[in-house]
Scaffold this motif. Structure first.
Motif, PDB file in Angstrom:
ATOM      1  N   GLU A 181       1.098  -1.222   0.039  1.00  0.00           N
ATOM      2  CA  GLU A 181      -0.269  -0.001  -0.019  1.00  0.00           C
ATOM      3  C   GLU A 181       0.951   1.307  -0.061  1.00  0.00           C
ATOM      4  N   MET A 182       0.605   2.100  -0.867  1.00  0.00           N
ATOM      5  CA  MET A 182       1.396   3.595  -1.162  1.00  0.00           C
ATOM      6  C   MET A 182       0.472   4.636  -0.663  1.00  0.00           C
ATOM      7  N   GLY A 183       0.180   4.526   0.539  1.00  0.00           N
ATOM      8  CA  GLY A 183      -0.710   5.804   0.998  1.00  0.00           C
ATOM      9  C   GLY A 183      -2.140   5.440   0.590  1.00  0.00           C
ATOM     10  N   SER A 184      -2.877   6.520   0.932  1.00  0.00           N
ATOM     11  CA  SER A 184      -4.250   6.313   0.545  1.00  0.00           C
ATOM     12  C   SER A 184      -4.792   6.146  -0.983  1.00  0.00           C
ATOM     13  N   SER A 185      -5.307   4.894  -1.217  1.00  0.00           N
ATOM     14  CA  SER A 185      -5.886   4.472  -2.685  1.00  0.00           C
ATOM     15  C   SER A 185      -4.598   4.332  -3.504  1.00  0.00           C
ATOM     16  N   TYR A 186      -3.621   4.042  -3.205  1.00  0.00           N
ATOM     17  CA  TYR A 186      -2.585   3.626  -4.130  1.00  0.00           C
ATOM     18  C   TYR A 186      -1.904   2.251  -3.669  1.00  0.00           C
ATOM     19  N   ILE A 187      -1.689   1.474  -4.532  1.00  0.00           N
ATOM     20  CA  ILE A 187      -1.001   0.054  -4.372  1.00  0.00           C
ATOM     21  C   ILE A 187       0.230   0.128  -5.520  1.00  0.00           C
ATOM     22  N   GLU A 188       1.164  -0.862  -4.743  1.00  0.00           N
ATOM     23  CA  GLU A 188       2.459  -0.840  -5.712  1.00  0.00           C
ATOM     24  C   GLU A 188       2.578  -2.723  -5.691  1.00  0.00           C
ATOM     25  N   VAL A 189       2.647  -3.010  -6.976  1.00  0.00           N
ATOM     26  CA  VAL A 189       2.653  -4.294  -7.417  1.00  0.00           C
ATOM     27  C   VAL A 189       4.229  -4.902  -7.880  1.00  0.00           C
ATOM     28  N   LEU A 190       5.114  -5.564  -7.436  1.00  0.00           N
ATOM     29  CA  LEU A 190       6.191  -5.990  -8.079  1.00  0.00           C
ATOM     30  C   LEU A 190       6.472  -7.399  -8.209  1.00  0.00           C
ATOM     31  N   ALA A 191       6.484  -7.585  -9.540  1.00  0.00           N
ATOM     32  CA  ALA A 191       6.807  -8.967  -9.659  1.00  0.00           C
ATOM     33  C   ALA A 191       8.491  -9.252 -10.025  1.00  0.00           C
ATOM     34  N   ILE A 192       9.014 -10.276  -9.459  1.00  0.00           N
ATOM     35  CA  ILE A 192      10.247 -10.557  -9.465  1.00  0.00           C
ATOM     36  C   ILE A 192      10.543 -12.193  -9.997  1.00  0.00           C
ATOM     37  N   GLY A 193      11.292 -12.484 -11.225  1.00  0.00           N
ATOM     38  CA  GLY A 193      11.329 -13.839 -11.455  1.00  0.00           C
ATOM     39  C   GLY A 193      12.893 -14.067 -12.345  1.00  0.00           C
ATOM     40  N   THR A 194      12.998 -15.172 -12.668  1.00  0.00           N
ATOM     41  CA  THR A 194      14.330 -15.388 -13.352  1.00  0.00           C
ATOM     42  C   THR A 194      14.180 -16.022 -14.927  1.00  0.00           C
ATOM     43  N   ALA A 195      14.373 -15.241 -15.711  1.00  0.00           N
ATOM     44  CA  ALA A 195      14.406 -15.968 -17.256  1.00  0.00           C
ATOM     45  C   ALA A 195      15.272 -16.953 -17.398  1.00  0.00           C
ATOM     46  N   ILE A 196      15.000 -18.038 -18.082  1.00  0.00           N
ATOM     47  CA  ILE A 196      15.859 -19.106 -18.267  1.00  0.00           C
ATOM     48  C   ILE A 196      15.675 -19.388 -19.816  1.00  0.00           C
ATOM     49  N   LYS A 197      16.943 -20.241 -20.146  1.00  0.00           N
ATOM     50  CA  LYS A 197      16.985 -20.634 -21.685  1.00  0.00           C
ATOM     51  C   LYS A 197      17.644 -22.150 -21.785  1.00  0.00           C
ATOM     52  N   LYS A 198      17.084 -22.897 -22.722  1.00  0.00           N
ATOM     53  CA  LYS A 198      17.834 -24.313 -22.671  1.00  0.00           C
ATOM     54  C   LYS A 198      19.006 -24.049 -23.499  1.00  0.00           C
ATOM     55  N   ARG A 199      20.249 -24.749 -22.963  1.00  0.00           N
ATOM     56  CA  ARG A 199      21.465 -24.735 -23.684  1.00  0.00           C
ATOM     57  C   ARG A 199      22.085 -25.927 -23.821  1.00  0.00           C
ATOM     58  N   ALA A 200      22.753 -26.243 -24.933  1.00  0.00           N
ATOM     59  CA  ALA A 200      23.324 -27.517 -25.404  1.00  0.00           C
ATOM     60  C   ALA A 200      24.607 -27.664 -24.510  1.00  0.00           C
ATOM     61  N   GLY A 201      24.422 -28.948 -24.024  1.00  0.00           N
ATOM     62  CA  GLY A 201      25.631 -29.310 -23.017  1.00  0.00           C
ATOM     63  C   GLY A 201      25.569 -28.918 -21.724  1.00  0.00           C
ATOM     64  N   MET A 202      24.503 -28.183 -21.295  1.00  0.00           N
ATOM     65  CA  MET A 202      24.096 -27.919 -20.026  1.00  0.00           C
ATOM     66  C   MET A 202      23.597 -28.924 -18.932  1.00  0.00           C
ATOM     67  N   THR A 203      24.570 -29.358 -18.200  1.00  0.00           N
ATOM     68  CA  THR A 203      24.265 -30.335 -17.055  1.00  0.00           C
ATOM     69  C   THR A 203      25.146 -30.277 -15.929  1.00  0.00           C
ATOM     70  N   THR A 204      24.835 -30.859 -14.988  1.00  0.00           N
ATOM     71  CA  THR A 204      25.477 -31.037 -13.687  1.00  0.00           C
ATOM     72  C   THR A 204      26.842 -31.659 -13.807  1.00  0.00           C
ATOM     73  N   GLN A 205      27.799 -31.729 -12.902  1.00  0.00           N
ATOM     74  CA  GLN A 205      28.945 -32.668 -13.104  1.00  0.00           C
ATOM     75  C   GLN A 205      28.670 -33.742 -12.217  1.00  0.00           C
ATOM     76  N   SER A 206      27.744 -33.963 -11.540  1.00  0.00           N
ATOM     77  CA  SER A 206      27.254 -35.081 -10.797  1.00  0.00           C
ATOM     78  C   SER A 206      25.751 -35.481 -10.684  1.00  0.00           C
ATOM     79  N   ASP A 207      25.527 -36.891 -10.520  1.00  0.00           N
ATOM     80  CA  ASP A 207      24.381 -37.305 -10.632  1.00  0.00           C
ATOM     81  C   ASP A 207      23.425 -36.857  -9.591  1.00  0.00           C
TER      82      ASP A 207
END
Length: 237
Positions: A181-207
């Motif tokens: 709430e930002m004072g009387s009659s005002y609101i602020e909405v913030l969205a945060i996320g992480t963009a991802i992309k498939k990468r060739a050869g991307m894998t973990t070093q261990s199972d």
């Protein structure tokens, strides 16, 4: 790594935003300024990481701090790192995902791209504000407020969707919504996320994920200006 911006609405923008807020709906003067300052802080964090030879910044925490009457500071702090599979991107990869989330993401062949932020500031307006006040005298849903919050959320998420599309992301994960709430009659909405992309050869070093990667999920966004305001309200009560 640190990226920060000190900002204030200013007289002209604050006055124009106030006038627009009387009509109701999104107050673009406020939304645009908040989106600009938050992305500017992220860009400065990315620039510092790039200067240090890092190609990623992880475990990012975001804070908004009060620094005087009408002024705030946007502060972003993260850990610079380097991963050979990420190559040499023009802009370092940024993420607020936990170690466990990053491991699982890598296991699926995806890599984080960028921390995304979308902000929307909405106002009930004079007429709807009065109507909401009368509705709140009774029980049940206050329809005008419900609709306001719904539109603000959708708009904040649209900011994220548009930015993810512009950088060629395959998706956005770990989205969190913060509503203030930002004072009387005002609101602020913030969205945060992480963009991802498939990468060739991307894998973990261990199972099997190493114990050090298992980190308790925690908040990554802190708006201490609203905490201070809430405290003052309680003190007056």
């Amino acid at each position: 790594m640190i990226g920060n911006v000190a900002y204030a609405l200013g007289v002209s923008r604050g006055f124009l935003g106030f006038l627009r807020g009387m009509a109701g709906g999104e107050v673009k003067e406020f939304s645009d300024m908040y989106n600009h300052t938050r992305h500017l802080a992220l860009e400065r964090l990315e620039d510092e990481a790039r200067e240090r030879g890092a190609n990623a910044v992880v475990d990012i925490q975001t804070r908004i701090l009060p620094i005087g009457t009408g002024a705030r500071e946007m502060l972003m702090v993260g850990t610079a790192s380097h991963h050979a599979a990420l190559g040499d991107p023009k802009r370092p990869v940024t993420s607020e995902l936990t170690g466990e989330e990053l491991w699982n993401l890598t296991r699926l062949g995806y890599a984080p791209q960028r921390l995304l932020l979308g902000t929307s500031v909405y106002s009930l307006g004079v007429s709807q504000g009065i109507g909401a006040w009368f509705s709140s005298l009774g029980r049940g849903e206050v329809n005008s407020v419900t609709q306001l919050i719904y539109e603000a959320r959708a708009n904040a998420l649209e900011h994220i969707r548009a930015e993810a599309k512009s950088i060629g992301a395959d998706g956005v994960i770990g989205i969190k919504l913060h509503i203030y709430e930002m004072g009387s009659s005002y609101i602020e909405v913030l969205a945060i996320g992480t963009a991802i992309k498939k990468r060739a050869g991307m894998t973990t070093q261990s199972d099997v994920m190493i114990p050090q990667a298992i980190i308790r999920d925690r908040d990554t966004f802190f708006d201490e200006t609203h905490v201070a305001q809430a405290g003052r309200k309680l003190d007056r009560a």
